[in-house]
Design an enzyme around this catalytic site. Structure first.
Site, PDB file in Angstrom:
ATOM      1  N   TYR A 167       0.834  -1.206   0.000  1.00  0.00           N
ATOM      2  CA  TYR A 167       0.000   0.000   0.000  1.00  0.00           C
ATOM      3  C   TYR A 167       0.867   1.253   0.000  1.00  0.00           C
ATOM      4  O   TYR A 167       2.070   1.200   0.289  1.00  0.00           O
ATOM      5  CB  TYR A 167      -0.939   0.022   1.211  1.00  0.00           C
ATOM      6  N   ARG A 221       8.426   3.318  -5.056  1.00  0.00           N
ATOM      7  CA  ARG A 221       8.517   2.443  -3.884  1.00  0.00           C
ATOM      8  C   ARG A 221       7.455   1.353  -3.961  1.00  0.00           C
ATOM      9  O   ARG A 221       7.717   0.179  -3.634  1.00  0.00           O
ATOM     10  CB  ARG A 221       8.364   3.246  -2.593  1.00  0.00           C
ATOM     11  N   ARG A 281      -8.378 -20.925   0.285  1.00  0.00           N
ATOM     12  CA  ARG A 281      -7.376 -20.351   1.177  1.00  0.00           C
ATOM     13  C   ARG A 281      -6.192 -21.313   1.229  1.00  0.00           C
ATOM     14  O   ARG A 281      -6.305 -22.427   1.736  1.00  0.00           O
ATOM     15  CB  ARG A 281      -7.947 -20.142   2.586  1.00  0.00           C
ATOM     16  N   HIS A 312      -1.677 -21.088   1.441  1.00  0.00           N
ATOM     17  CA  HIS A 312      -0.577 -20.168   1.676  1.00  0.00           C
ATOM     18  C   HIS A 312       0.270 -19.826   0.446  1.00  0.00           C
ATOM     19  O   HIS A 312       0.639 -18.665   0.256  1.00  0.00           O
ATOM     20  CB  HIS A 312       0.325 -20.694   2.792  1.00  0.00           C
ATOM     21  N   LYS A 363       6.575  -2.092   2.285  1.00  0.00           N
ATOM     22  CA  LYS A 363       5.387  -1.407   2.825  1.00  0.00           C
ATOM     23  C   LYS A 363       4.170  -2.328   2.688  1.00  0.00           C
ATOM     24  O   LYS A 363       3.264  -2.113   1.871  1.00  0.00           O
ATOM     25  CB  LYS A 363       5.157  -0.070   2.124  1.00  0.00           C
ATOM     26  N   GLU A 394      12.514   3.041  14.196  1.00  0.00           N
ATOM     27  CA  GLU A 394      11.576   4.048  13.697  1.00  0.00           C
ATOM     28  C   GLU A 394      10.385   4.118  14.632  1.00  0.00           C
ATOM     29  O   GLU A 394      10.398   3.522  15.716  1.00  0.00           O
ATOM     30  CB  GLU A 394      11.133   3.714  12.271  1.00  0.00           C
ATOM     31  N   LEU A 399      11.175   1.500   7.250  1.00  0.00           N
ATOM     32  CA  LEU A 399      10.545   1.782   5.973  1.00  0.00           C
ATOM     33  C   LEU A 399      11.326   2.887   5.262  1.00  0.00           C
ATOM     34  O   LEU A 399      11.718   3.871   5.897  1.00  0.00           O
ATOM     35  CB  LEU A 399       9.104   2.231   6.193  1.00  0.00           C
TER      36      LEU A 399
END
Length: 287
Positions: A32, A51, A102, A104, A151, A184, A208
């Site tokens: 995101y 990024r 579902r 992995h 991210k 951070e 990040l």
């Protein structure tokens, strides 16, 4: 009403729907970005997009858009939401997509889910240090995963750390690793000032690659009037700092005046913050 973008279609945000089998929902399997626009002008748009593209490549999600196509899409979305206000944030969320089960491992032959929407953001802070919003932090050991340079939408570790601060009345949680070195914040990067010199942790997998962080470093180095460096910073240095800042796309450069209930420096917003924020503000639309 906010207009969103979902898989090629623009629609009211309240009407946007994804499958419960979307891997972003099931696994947090996605990337995101949050990009600020002030008066229709973006800050760091192409660095944000690059990024994001790098993050998609790192987790092997197919990207069918060029950087310029992403820019056109996001600029268009902001124009469609102009009635929401002058200052907007754009949230971009790309998951691996929806599978039939579902499971992995990365599925084959699924299309990524691309979801974007706008939301209102506050006006930029004043350049006057006597009027700017001040922040209070608490410190805690960094217990997140070891790939913080990606991210990812899987933000539970960050959320839990943020909650640590929030539950005590603080505005953020300041994180340090097992070596007592600053990493951070739970949702931001960090800068430390001592004797006029500005420092921030080295860019590695522990933090990040913040776009605002990068703009600050580049603009201050270009200006040349303030000394700034990237290096390992111990928590002892943090606790003895003259100034402490947290930085992000939404906060820009936010001065911290209290850490773990104790004043940072003299407990007031510092002169170096004011100088740095003026340099950043003058150049932020250049990136």
């Amino acid at each position: 009403m906010s207009i969103s973008y979902l898989n090629g279609e623009y629609q009211p945000l309240a009407e946007a729907r994804i499958s419960p089998l979307d891997r972003g929902f099931l696994f947090g399997d996605g990337i995101y970005e949050v990009i600020p626009y002030y008066g229709g002008k973006s800050v760091g748009l192409m660095p944000h997009i690059n990024r994001m593209i790098n993050g998609l490549a790192a987790i092997e999600i197919k990207n069918s858009h060029t950087a310029e196509e992403w820019k056109t899409l996001l600029d268009d979305l902001v124009e469609r939401n102009a009635d929401m206000g002058e200052n907007l944030g754009v949230y971009v969320h790309i998951s691996r997509g929806t599978d039939v089960k579902r499971y992995h491992p990365y599925p084959e032959n699924v299309e990524p889910t691309i979801f974007c929407f706008c939301f209102g953001i506050k006006d930029p802070e004043p350049l006057d240090r006597s009027a700017v919003t001040q922040y209070s932090l608490v410190s805690t050991e960094d217990l997140r995963w070891q790939r913080c340079h990606i991210k990812s939408t899987a933000l539970l570790g960050n959320v839990m750390h943020f909650q640590e601060g929030y539950s005590t009345g603080a505005d953020e949680a300041l994180l340090y690793n097992a070596n007592n070195e600053l990493t951070e914040g739970s949702s931001c990067n960090v800068f430390v000032v001592k004797d006029g010199k500005i420092s921030t942790p080295i860019q590695d997998n522990q933090i990040l690659p913040g776009i605002t962080r990068r703009i600050i470093l580049d603009s201050l180095k270009s200006d040349g009037n303030l000394d700034v460096e990237e290096r390992i910073i111990t928590m002892d240095e943090v606790r003895n700092a003259d100034e402490l800042w947290i930085t992000s796309s939404s906060k820009e450069i936010a001065p911290v005046t209290k850490l773990d209930g104790q004043p940072v420096g003299n407990g007031e917003v510092g002169e170096i913050w004011e100088q740095a924020f003026k340099v950043y503000t003058a150049s932020k639309f250049d990136f």
